[in-house]
Structure formats: C-alpha cells, structure tokens
Scaffold this motif. Structure first.
Motif, PDB file in Angstrom:
ATOM      1  N   THR A 265       0.498  -1.026   0.351  1.00  0.00           N
ATOM      2  CA  THR A 265       0.093  -0.106  -0.277  1.00  0.00           C
ATOM      3  C   THR A 265       0.751   0.972   0.283  1.00  0.00           C
ATOM      4  O   THR A 265       2.247   1.279   0.631  1.00  0.00           O
ATOM      5  CB  THR A 265      -0.729   0.026   0.899  1.00  0.00           C
ATOM      6  N   PRO A 266       0.330   2.414  -0.471  1.00  0.00           N
ATOM      7  CA  PRO A 266       0.781   3.483  -0.413  1.00  0.00           C
ATOM      8  C   PRO A 266       2.110   4.230   0.417  1.00  0.00           C
ATOM      9  O   PRO A 266       3.503   4.069   0.712  1.00  0.00           O
ATOM     10  CB  PRO A 266       0.206   4.438  -1.142  1.00  0.00           C
ATOM     11  N   ASP A 267       1.165   4.257   1.680  1.00  0.00           N
ATOM     12  CA  ASP A 267       1.937   4.434   2.858  1.00  0.00           C
ATOM     13  C   ASP A 267       3.210   3.509   3.397  1.00  0.00           C
ATOM     14  O   ASP A 267       3.765   3.908   3.978  1.00  0.00           O
ATOM     15  CB  ASP A 267       0.815   4.230   3.854  1.00  0.00           C
ATOM     16  N   LYS A 268       3.438   1.952   1.976  1.00  0.00           N
ATOM     17  CA  LYS A 268       4.411   1.094   2.786  1.00  0.00           C
ATOM     18  C   LYS A 268       5.530   0.784   1.903  1.00  0.00           C
ATOM     19  O   LYS A 268       6.548   0.568   2.174  1.00  0.00           O
ATOM     20  CB  LYS A 268       3.909  -0.435   2.783  1.00  0.00           C
ATOM     21  N   GLU A 269       5.237   1.925   0.894  1.00  0.00           N
ATOM     22  CA  GLU A 269       5.646   1.527  -0.136  1.00  0.00           C
ATOM     23  C   GLU A 269       6.930   2.068  -0.541  1.00  0.00           C
ATOM     24  O   GLU A 269       8.054   1.303  -0.197  1.00  0.00           O
ATOM     25  CB  GLU A 269       5.388   2.482  -1.085  1.00  0.00           C
ATOM     26  N   GLU A 271       9.025   1.393   3.097  1.00  0.00           N
ATOM     27  CA  GLU A 271       9.845   0.575   3.471  1.00  0.00           C
ATOM     28  C   GLU A 271       9.928   0.059   2.982  1.00  0.00           C
ATOM     29  O   GLU A 271      11.156  -1.455   3.039  1.00  0.00           O
ATOM     30  CB  GLU A 271       8.739   0.543   4.945  1.00  0.00           C
TER      31      GLU A 271
END
Length: 351
Positions: A265-269, A271
């Motif tokens: 998901t965008p918030d984990k890209e 990382e």
C-alpha cells in the motif's frame, strides 16, 4: 537480400509482420523474489529484447540440484546455481552435459554474523561455539566445514552447527544466545539489520571468498549450436546489473510489475523499497568483490574450481585426490561478447 526486401517494403509503404522475440526460460534455484529485480529491470529497459530474447524467470524450489537436471535434459535453456553438483559428477567420472557460462554472483554470498559485543573476532574464535545454519542440507555447509578445518576446527567436535532456518525466528536464536553466530547469506544480514538486530560480520577467508555462489549454466549443445543466444543472454544480464546499480530504487520497483501482489500500500512503499534495495546491495557486495579481482562481467577464475574441489573433498562429496579440469565446469569463451557495451550509456538510460 533481406535488407533489399525490407527497403523495398518500406518504400512501398507495406506493413511487415512484427518479429516476436524468442521466449527463453532462465531457471532460478528458488522462488523469484526482489533479489532478481536487476534482470526484471533490464527486461523493462529492453536489453533482452535487443538480443531477440523474451526473458522468462521461473523459480524451482529445491535449489541447484533441481535446476541442473532441467538444463541437462533441455527442459530449459539456461539456469542459475552453484557449482558443487557439476564438480561432484565430474569427480565421480559421471559428467553432465552442462557448463557455467556466466559468473553472476561471482563470490560467496555467505559469512558469519555475530552480535556486536560477541567475543568472536575471527574464525579460530569459533572453537566451542554454536553456529546457526539454515539447514544441514544447505549448499554452503561444505564451505563452512572447510573454513573451520582451515582454522584447525572440526565439526561437530569443536564447532556445533545448529539448523535454525532463516528470518526473524533465526535472528531470535542469535539474540537469545541459543547460537553464537548465524552462517547465512548477505541479504539475510541486511534483513536482520533492517529488522532492528545489530550485527557484526566475519567474512570467509580470502582463499574461499572467490568461490562463486551463482552462475548461469547452459547445455553444451546450446553453447555449440547457439553461441549468439548465449552471448546475448550474458550481455543483457551484464547490462541489467549495471543499470540496476545505477538506479536501485527504480530497479526494485520492477519487481512489482513481475508480481503485482508484492506491491505494498502507498504508506508502506518507502519501507518496502528500502528493504528491497538493502537486499540488492547485499548481493552486489559479492559482484563488486569479484569485479575488483577481474573487471570483466561474467568471467570465471578457473583456479576457483580447484579450491572448491578441495572444499568438497574435505566434506566427502568428491573422492580424495579427484581431478576436475575447470574446462569441464566453466567456460570464459563468451566473456568478450558479454562486455561489448558502453556502461556509461547504460547508466544514463537507467537513471
């Protein structure tokens, strides 16, 4: 004649049918993960297509022992793997019709990871210690045994090898003191650090480090009958490695196109990209080490085969005093072709 036909067709405004690239399978000795993003990125940049190749990466669980038969019986044209199986067969007078043509991970990708405050500073310090390994059937076990033997240590009398697998469960064994070190691969070291486990690394000795961990192999018939294809595959892989080194974040994102389910998901890209780049950089440590010894992409050091024969002899895989001519394991005949490209042009395109 073909050139004149093409020119005439263009003048007349005729449409010629597109020439499809040949689907070429490269067998991988594990599942295809982000560590192979370099080739996927090279495919996106068109390096394989330039050679008339539609590259297909196919994972085979079971390691090199599964890949070699696939190449030997011509089920696939090319495969990646380490050389112990080919060496053992030649030593036992049962050679396989397979040769390594391109040195990919051109030095060992294994070392020993200890906690920062560990009293272990060098190989002799492992006396009386427990070392975690992924399994007792792992391909690096022979190398590990040989490394300890060089230091006058025997397994299991002086050093105990403990199967711990990999990933967080293995790291916990190190953190809790159940093992004194982990003998895993470079990219696993990188994952440990990213996972919050500080480590200090102890490399293999200089005479063992040049043993290649992964080379591309082909059937002897392919080498003889399709030299242009072999040369094209190696050249495209070399260009892919150069491109990936120049733009590593772009490179790892190529894996998302190969396996869309891997895209976070965008918030984990950010990382995910950081972790994937760390894995790539760990593998590039093996490539960079070899390039410092020989700047030619894909080149093998034939003397390394003699070193590995001794390692396998110590481990009981090959008979004592076995003779294994390097030419029955590796060939450097395509190395000049592999290196026929401008690295600066590739780097600019990648960026």
């Amino acid at each position: 004649m073909k050139r004149y036909i093409l020119a005439a067709a263009l003048l007349l405004g005729l449409q010629l049918p597109a020439v499809a690239n040949e689907k070429v399978v490269l067998a991988i000795p594990t599942s295809v993960g982000a560590q192979y993003s370099d080739m996927l990125y090279g495919k996106e940049l068109g390096y394989f297509a330039e050679e008339g190749i539609d590259l297909q990466l196919t994972g085979f669980t079971g390691g090199t022992a599964v890949v070699v038969p696939q190449v030997a019986n011509k089920s696939v044209l090319f495969g990646l793997g380490e050389p112990s199986l080919l060496i053992a067969n030649v030593a036992k007078k049962t050679p396989l019709p397979v040769r390594y043509v391109y040195s990919y991970l051109a030095s060992t990708t294994y070392d020993f990871a200890v906690l920062p405050d560990s009293p272990i500073k060098s190989i002799p310090d492992f006396k009386g210690k427990k070392v975690g390994v992924v399994s007792m059937a792992a391909g690096n076990i022979m190398l590990t045994r040989a490394q300890f033997k060089q230091a006058g240590l025997a397994v299991p009398n002086d050093v105990t090898l403990v199967p711990v697998g990999s990933g967080p469960a293995a790291w916990k064994q190190l953190q809790e003191g159940k093992v004194d070190a982990l003998n895993l691969w470079f990219s696993e070291d990188a994952r440990m650090v990213l996972g919050g486990v500080p480590i200090r690394r102890i490399p293999h000795s200089e005479n063992l480090r040049p043993i290649f961990s992964s080379g591309m192999m082909a059937h002897v018939d392919t080498i003889k009958e399709r030299p242009q294809l072999v040369a094209g595959m190696g050249r495209a892989i070399a260009k892919s490695s150069v491109a990936c080194a120049a733009a590593r974040e772009k490179c790892v994102r190529a894996y998302w196109r190969f396996d869309p389910t891997s895209k976070p998901t965008p918030d984990k890209e950010a990382e995910w990209v950081k972790g994937a780049v760390a894995v790539l950089e760990a593998n590039y440590a093996a490539i960079d080490y070899a390039l410092k010894r020989n700047p030619q992409w894909g080149a093998f050091d034939p003397a390394v085969i003699d070193t590995y024969v001794k390692v396998l002899e110590q481990g009981g895989t090959v008979p004592p005093g076995a003779t294994v001519p390097p030419g029955e394991i590796v060939t450097n005949q395509f190395v000049p072709e592999f290196n026929k490209f401008d690295a600066l042009v590739v780097q600019r395109a990648a960026r």
